[in-house]
Design an enzyme around this catalytic site. Structure first.
Site: not given
Length: 404
Positions: A65, A69, A72, A109, A142, A202, A272
């Site tokens: 990526c 972040c 992550c 998801c 999702c 979400c 969740r």
């Protein structure tokens, strides 16, 4: 406690707590913890009974990526020894999804690393959604693909996506300390695009990144204003090779207080328990089911979770039941508004005229102390429980059967 009685009454009426009341939940003592759980549990059971919704993650594209972040393991510059692969083919993704559905998941998801999808990526995901829905009748899908450009949410909706996930993660004031390659406003914009396209929004948070109590309340109140149907509460998994690998700020007790606070602020929303419950809640996981009405089954994106059969046993042993495919997750007043939190004037469990948390610091009958003048620092846990963190080596992107 007057505070808890007040919060239960508000939660049953979908009336918002004040910021001071939310902060007071986070500062309760360990001696009062079971009372806090019992109070929030009344609100949870009022709106969701004893049902637990199961969700299943499929990592469509892992690692590599370009974003930075700090939490992550897939980030730019990450040294974490995770699985790295490009886009799964639709049939492979559908097979992975089928394992979760067979285990009891009613929502799949689909997640892909990266800043956001290209139009070609959206086409690719559309094919995957079709393959999953063709082979798994009634399953919810999702998508979680990063920042959306104009029109992409509409295309995902047309392809059959039911929901879109994009977390705020932390408060606006501290966001720049966690990520520099995009902004908090970028994330808010994507959640709003999902809403506007008719997707069920979400959006949640990550706790344990060194944030203060005030930061936690800020992000949850911001989420309430965005009005998602689902609020995933992640607890940081400090993966080796990431900037936050030594950040162990959470105890099981703090995790329970955070979940209780989220439930009081968003009483009628799907809360969740997401990544990190096995690492930080540990043997207290069953207690957390009294606060949240939804969990992920099996593994996460790059780390392993509790065995799927153990999740099912935990739910049953705690006196809860898996939500069936034919059952509607959300309370009727939200579900009949289109399932995407668009009910008039509602907010995340608000009532008409509540505004953003009512009157600052007002409380009810003096039941909650005024907010502290200075931010409450995050606690530090000395023991690094790296033995509880395992890199995912099975499921999507491998030839080994998934954990479902």
């Amino acid at each position: 406690m007057d505070l808890l009685n007040t919060l239960v009454d508000k939660g049953l009426r979908r009336e918002l707590p004040t910021r001071a009341e939310a902060l007071a939940v986070l500062s309760t003592s360990d001696d009062d913890l079971l009372d806090v759980v019992a109070a929030a549990g009344k609100v949870r059971r009022h709106w969701f009974g004893r049902r637990v919704k199961l969700n299943y993650l499929v990592n469509l594209k892992s690692g590599l990526c370009p974003e930075d972040c700090s939490y992550c393991s897939q980030r730019l510059g990450s040294k974490a020894d995770i699985l790295k692969y490009t886009w799964l083919k639709p049939d492979d993704a559908s097979k992975a999804a089928a394992a979760g559905v067979a285990g009891g998941a009613k929502r799949v998801c689909l997640v892909a690393s990266g800043r956001g999808p290209t139009d070609r990526d959206v086409d690719r995901v559309a094919g995957t959604i079709k393959a999953i829905k063709d082979q798994n009748e009634g399953v919810e899908v999702c998508a979680c693909l990063g920042l959306l450009s104009d029109g992409q949410a509409d295309r995902l909706r047309e392809a059959g996506a039911d929901a879109y996930n994009h977390n705020l993660n932390t408060s606006e004031s501290t966001y720049g300390d966690i990520t520099t390659t995009h902004t908090y406003a970028d994330r808010v914009d994507t959640v709003r695009k999902a809403h506007a396209a008719g997707l069920s929004a979400c959006s949640g948070l990550i706790a344990g990144m060194g944030e203060t109590d005030e930061d936690l309340v800020d992000v949850v109140f911001s989420l309430r204003d965005l009005d998602p149907d689902s609020v995933p509460v992640n607890f940081l998994i400090p993966m080796e090779g990431t900037p936050l690998e030594a950040d162990w700020h959470l105890t099981p007790q703090r995790c329970l207080r955070i979940l209780a606070m989220v439930r009081f602020v968003c009483p009628d929303v799907e809360v969740r328990i997401a990544g990190g419950r096995e690492v930080h809640l540990r043997t207290m996981q069953p207690l957390a089911l009294n606060l949240a009405n939804s969990i992920f089954l099996g593994d996460y994106l790059t780390s392993e979770g509790q065995a799927g059969h153990a999740d099912l046993e935990m739910i049953a042993d705690a006196g809860f039941e898996v939500e069936g495919a034919g059952e509607v997750t959300l309370p009727q007043h939200r579900a009949t508004a289109g399932g995407c939190g668009s009910h008039e004037g509602a907010g995340c469990g608000s009532h008409e005229g509540a505004g953003c948390g009512g009157h600052e610091g007002a409380g009810v009958c003096g039941s909650a102390p005024a907010a502290a003048a200075t931010a409450t620092p995050a606690p530090q846990v000395d023991e690094l429980r790296r033995d509880l963190v395992s890199v995912r080596r099975r499921g999507a992107g491998t030839d080994i059967a998934p954990n479902a």
